[in-house]
Scaffold this motif. Structure first.
Motif, mmCIF file in Angstrom:
data_model
loop_
_atom_site.group_PDB
_atom_site.id
_atom_site.type_symbol
_atom_site.label_atom_id
_atom_site.label_comp_id
_atom_site.label_asym_id
_atom_site.label_seq_id
_atom_site.Cartn_x
_atom_site.Cartn_y
_atom_site.Cartn_z
ATOM 1 N N GLY A 1 3.114 -13.596 61.463
ATOM 2 C CA GLY A 1 4.267 -13.689 62.348
ATOM 3 C C GLY A 1 4.171 -14.749 63.425
ATOM 4 O O GLY A 1 4.963 -14.735 64.371
ATOM 5 N N TYR A 2 3.225 -15.695 63.317
ATOM 6 C CA TYR A 2 3.099 -16.773 64.298
ATOM 7 C C TYR A 2 3.773 -18.037 63.755
ATOM 8 O O TYR A 2 3.147 -19.072 63.572
ATOM 9 C CB TYR A 2 1.637 -17.085 64.584
ATOM 10 C CG TYR A 2 0.893 -16.000 65.318
ATOM 11 C CD1 TYR A 2 1.007 -15.869 66.703
ATOM 12 C CD2 TYR A 2 0.065 -15.130 64.629
ATOM 13 C CE1 TYR A 2 0.311 -14.880 67.375
ATOM 14 C CE2 TYR A 2 -0.630 -14.127 65.293
ATOM 15 C CZ TYR A 2 -0.505 -14.006 66.672
ATOM 16 O OH TYR A 2 -1.183 -13.041 67.322
ATOM 17 N N ARG A 3 5.043 -18.002 63.498
ATOM 18 C CA ARG A 3 5.671 -19.120 62.808
ATOM 19 C C ARG A 3 5.806 -20.358 63.683
ATOM 20 O O ARG A 3 5.509 -21.468 63.248
ATOM 21 C CB ARG A 3 7.048 -18.700 62.301
ATOM 22 C CG ARG A 3 6.969 -17.592 61.261
ATOM 23 C CD ARG A 3 8.319 -17.334 60.644
ATOM 24 N NE ARG A 3 8.234 -16.292 59.615
ATOM 25 C CZ ARG A 3 9.254 -15.908 58.859
ATOM 26 N NH1 ARG A 3 10.446 -16.499 59.018
ATOM 27 N NH2 ARG A 3 9.098 -14.963 57.953
ATOM 28 N N ARG A 4 6.289 -20.200 64.903
ATOM 29 C CA ARG A 4 6.528 -21.358 65.764
ATOM 30 C C ARG A 4 5.830 -21.232 67.117
ATOM 31 O O ARG A 4 6.259 -21.851 68.093
ATOM 32 C CB ARG A 4 8.030 -21.557 65.980
ATOM 33 C CG ARG A 4 8.787 -21.868 64.698
ATOM 34 C CD ARG A 4 10.252 -22.118 64.980
ATOM 35 N NE ARG A 4 10.972 -22.431 63.755
ATOM 36 C CZ ARG A 4 12.296 -22.671 63.710
ATOM 37 N NH1 ARG A 4 13.006 -22.623 64.842
ATOM 38 N NH2 ARG A 4 12.880 -22.943 62.563
ATOM 39 N N SER A 5 4.808 -20.482 67.168
ATOM 40 C CA SER A 5 4.099 -20.300 68.435
ATOM 41 C C SER A 5 3.275 -21.538 68.758
ATOM 42 O O SER A 5 2.926 -22.334 67.883
ATOM 43 C CB SER A 5 3.186 -19.072 68.360
ATOM 44 O OG SER A 5 2.120 -19.313 67.461
ATOM 45 N N ALA A 6 2.985 -21.685 70.044
ATOM 46 C CA ALA A 6 2.176 -22.820 70.484
ATOM 47 C C ALA A 6 0.778 -22.762 69.866
ATOM 48 O O ALA A 6 0.173 -23.803 69.554
ATOM 49 C CB ALA A 6 2.085 -22.826 72.018
ATOM 50 N N ILE A 7 0.249 -21.553 69.661
ATOM 51 C CA ILE A 7 -1.074 -21.405 69.070
ATOM 52 C C ILE A 7 -1.084 -21.950 67.651
ATOM 53 O O ILE A 7 -2.002 -22.673 67.250
ATOM 54 C CB ILE A 7 -1.495 -19.927 69.079
ATOM 55 C CG1 ILE A 7 -1.647 -19.429 70.521
ATOM 56 C CG2 ILE A 7 -2.799 -19.733 68.308
ATOM 57 C CD1 ILE A 7 -1.977 -17.949 70.620
ATOM 58 N N ALA A 8 -0.042 -21.602 66.889
ATOM 59 C CA ALA A 8 0.028 -22.063 65.510
ATOM 60 C C ALA A 8 0.145 -23.573 65.435
ATOM 61 O O ALA A 8 -0.556 -24.235 64.660
ATOM 62 C CB ALA A 8 1.213 -21.403 64.810
ATOM 63 N N VAL A 9 1.016 -24.146 66.251
ATOM 64 C CA VAL A 9 1.197 -25.597 66.234
ATOM 65 C C VAL A 9 -0.086 -26.308 66.632
ATOM 66 O O VAL A 9 -0.510 -27.294 66.002
ATOM 67 C CB VAL A 9 2.355 -26.005 67.175
ATOM 68 C CG1 VAL A 9 2.442 -27.529 67.299
ATOM 69 C CG2 VAL A 9 3.678 -25.438 66.661
ATOM 70 N N SER A 10 -0.746 -25.796 67.670
ATOM 71 C CA SER A 10 -1.992 -26.412 68.138
ATOM 72 C C SER A 10 -3.075 -26.383 67.065
ATOM 73 O O SER A 10 -3.772 -27.375 66.832
ATOM 74 C CB SER A 10 -2.479 -25.690 69.395
ATOM 75 O OG SER A 10 -3.729 -26.190 69.802
ATOM 76 N N GLU A 11 -3.204 -25.234 66.395
ATOM 77 C CA GLU A 11 -4.250 -25.114 65.380
ATOM 78 C C GLU A 11 -3.939 -25.982 64.169
ATOM 79 O O GLU A 11 -4.850 -26.604 63.597
ATOM 80 C CB GLU A 11 -4.409 -23.656 64.964
ATOM 81 C CG GLU A 11 -5.583 -23.436 64.008
ATOM 82 C CD GLU A 11 -5.889 -21.965 63.813
ATOM 83 O OE1 GLU A 11 -6.125 -21.575 62.648
ATOM 84 O OE2 GLU A 11 -5.912 -21.214 64.806
ATOM 85 N N LEU A 12 -2.682 -26.060 63.773
ATOM 86 C CA LEU A 12 -2.329 -26.892 62.632
ATOM 87 C C LEU A 12 -2.555 -28.379 62.938
ATOM 88 O O LEU A 12 -3.004 -29.143 62.076
ATOM 89 C CB LEU A 12 -0.864 -26.646 62.244
ATOM 90 C CG LEU A 12 -0.571 -25.268 61.636
ATOM 91 C CD1 LEU A 12 0.929 -25.088 61.444
ATOM 92 C CD2 LEU A 12 -1.303 -25.097 60.314
ATOM 93 N N ILE A 13 -2.254 -28.789 64.169
ATOM 94 C CA ILE A 13 -2.527 -30.171 64.564
ATOM 95 C C ILE A 13 -4.026 -30.444 64.532
ATOM 96 O O ILE A 13 -4.484 -31.517 64.103
ATOM 97 C CB ILE A 13 -1.952 -30.451 65.969
ATOM 98 C CG1 ILE A 13 -0.416 -30.434 65.919
ATOM 99 C CG2 ILE A 13 -2.460 -31.789 66.508
ATOM 100 C CD1 ILE A 13 0.246 -30.595 67.267
ATOM 101 N N MET A 14 -4.829 -29.448 64.970
ATOM 102 C CA MET A 14 -6.287 -29.607 64.924
ATOM 103 C C MET A 14 -6.781 -29.784 63.499
ATOM 104 O O MET A 14 -7.609 -30.659 63.219
ATOM 105 C CB MET A 14 -6.949 -28.380 65.556
ATOM 106 C CG MET A 14 -8.470 -28.426 65.616
ATOM 107 S SD MET A 14 -9.269 -27.807 64.104
ATOM 108 C CE MET A 14 -8.811 -26.073 64.176
ATOM 109 N N VAL A 15 -6.268 -28.983 62.571
ATOM 110 C CA VAL A 15 -6.684 -29.083 61.170
ATOM 111 C C VAL A 15 -6.298 -30.444 60.593
ATOM 112 O O VAL A 15 -7.077 -31.083 59.873
ATOM 113 C CB VAL A 15 -6.071 -27.937 60.340
ATOM 114 C CG1 VAL A 15 -6.348 -28.143 58.847
ATOM 115 C CG2 VAL A 15 -6.629 -26.593 60.788
#
Length: 363
Positions: free
Chosen positions: A77-91
């Motif tokens: 359920g973390y579709r557009r959260s800042a955590i999700a975006v940050s982690e995907l950018i890191m990957v």
């Protein structure tokens, strides 16, 4: 050798590491609370792909990691959260870095392979394999470098068929590195030229002495004590059953004759080649019987100075006794394998071996 085989085994299986890390990351994401992330494992999987896989494999690992991580966020359920975006950018960033590292490692690998090819070419030029047979004499040689990634060092050997009989040399250059390789080239070149023209073994030794002294002077060595070569010169006349030797500070050869194996100790001690000016005594030539069936083993100190875990030096007499009737190739193969077992695969010095067998004319 055993250690090198283990590394090859690890290298082949290691290509599975990125996939294993991705699988572990997925299992952790599913088996832990939604607040726990396996982002570190996704990054580790991508970075481990850089040295283990091709550029394509590294990029695909990064893409799979990005897709899996994105699917995990959707699942929890973390579709557009800042955590999700940050982690995907890191990957994604780690994927780019891994691709860059993969290219750097690839070019380093190509440079290393080029150096190894050059080293192998130098070894073939400086230390070509001796002829398998000259008349009734059969030959075999082995060179084992102290470093697994090296092809040539400070040990040398050569066999030349001359008007005075078959002449051989084995030697060990003091020192390491490029200087030792240069001394090997000088020694082999001088031996091959002088062996064809010097009528006596003492004259041949003197020519080698002069070549090494001249090399030391031209290379800027401050004193003659800084560079020398221990060696044994061998001459086997075309007629008769004897062998002549000049030993210049080198380990005594082994003579395998019938059921006996014994060291051919020199009749007098001589200084190594390059230090002749410090010794006023005349050169001594030793003559020993060398009938049909006999084998003469020449070697450098890398053979007998190797130690096992208890500090015991390697003794080649036992293995030579067990293979006293073997052909020279079989004898050297057995010695190298036994030497490796004795040291546990650890080698601290180069080792050169040259076996000469007086075989019957019809064999």
């Amino acid at each position: 050798m055993a250690r090198l085989g283990a590394w090859k085994w690890v290298g082949k299986r290691g290509r599975l590491l990125p996939a294993i890390l991705l699988l572990i990351a997925v299992l952790i994401d599913f088996s832990t609370p939604r607040t726990v992330s396996a982002a570190a494992l996704y990054a580790a999987a991508i970075l481990s792909a850089a040295p283990l896989l091709s550029l394509r494999g590294t990029v695909l690992t990064g893409v799979f990691a990005l897709l899996i991580d994105w699917m995990m966020f959707r699942y929890f359920g973390y579709r557009r959260s800042a955590i999700a975006v940050s982690e995907l950018i890191m990957v994604a960033t780690v994927t780019v870095i891994a691709g860059f590292l993969n290219r750097v490692l690839y070019h380093r690998k190509m440079q290393l392979e080029s150096v190894r090819d050059i080293a192998a070419a130098v070894q073939r030029a400086v230390l070509p394999h001796p002829p398998d047979r000259i008349g009734p004499l059969r030959f075999a040689a082995r060179y084992e470098a102290a470093r697994a990634d090296a092809q040539i060092g400070g040990d040398l050997y050569a066999v030349v068929d001359t008007p005075f009989g078959v002449r051989c040399v084995i030697g060990d250059v003091r020192g390491k590195g490029i200087g030792a390789v240069r001394a090997v080239a000088v020694s082999i070149g001088a031996f091959r030229e002088a062996a064809l023209h010097e009528p006596t073994l003492t004259g041949l030794a003197e020519r080698l002495e002069q070549a090494l002294v001249l090399e030391a002077q031209q290379s800027g060595i401050l004193t003659e004590l800084e560079g020398f070569v221990t060696g044994v010169l061998v001459e086997i006349p075309r007629r008769g059953n004897e062998v002549r030797l000049v030993n210049r500070g080198h380990p005594a050869p082994l003579l395998i004759l019938g059921d006996t194996v014994q060291y051919v100790e020199p009749g007098g001690r001589s200084l190594p080649l390059g230090l002749g000016a410090l010794d006023a005594a005349p050169e001594r030539v030793d003559t020993v019987t060398f009938p049909e069936g006999a084998t003469l083993l020449l070697y450098t100190d890398g053979l007998i100075e190797a130690r096992d875990e208890t500090g015991t030096f390697y003794d080649p007499v036992g293995k030579c006794t067990a293979h006293r009737r073997a052909d020279p190739d079989t004898l050297l193969d057995a010695l190298v394998a036994d030497h490796c077992r004795h040291t546990g695969g650890r080698r601290t010095d180069d080792m050169a071996l040259l076996a000469i067998t007086h075989a019957p004319d019809n064999s």
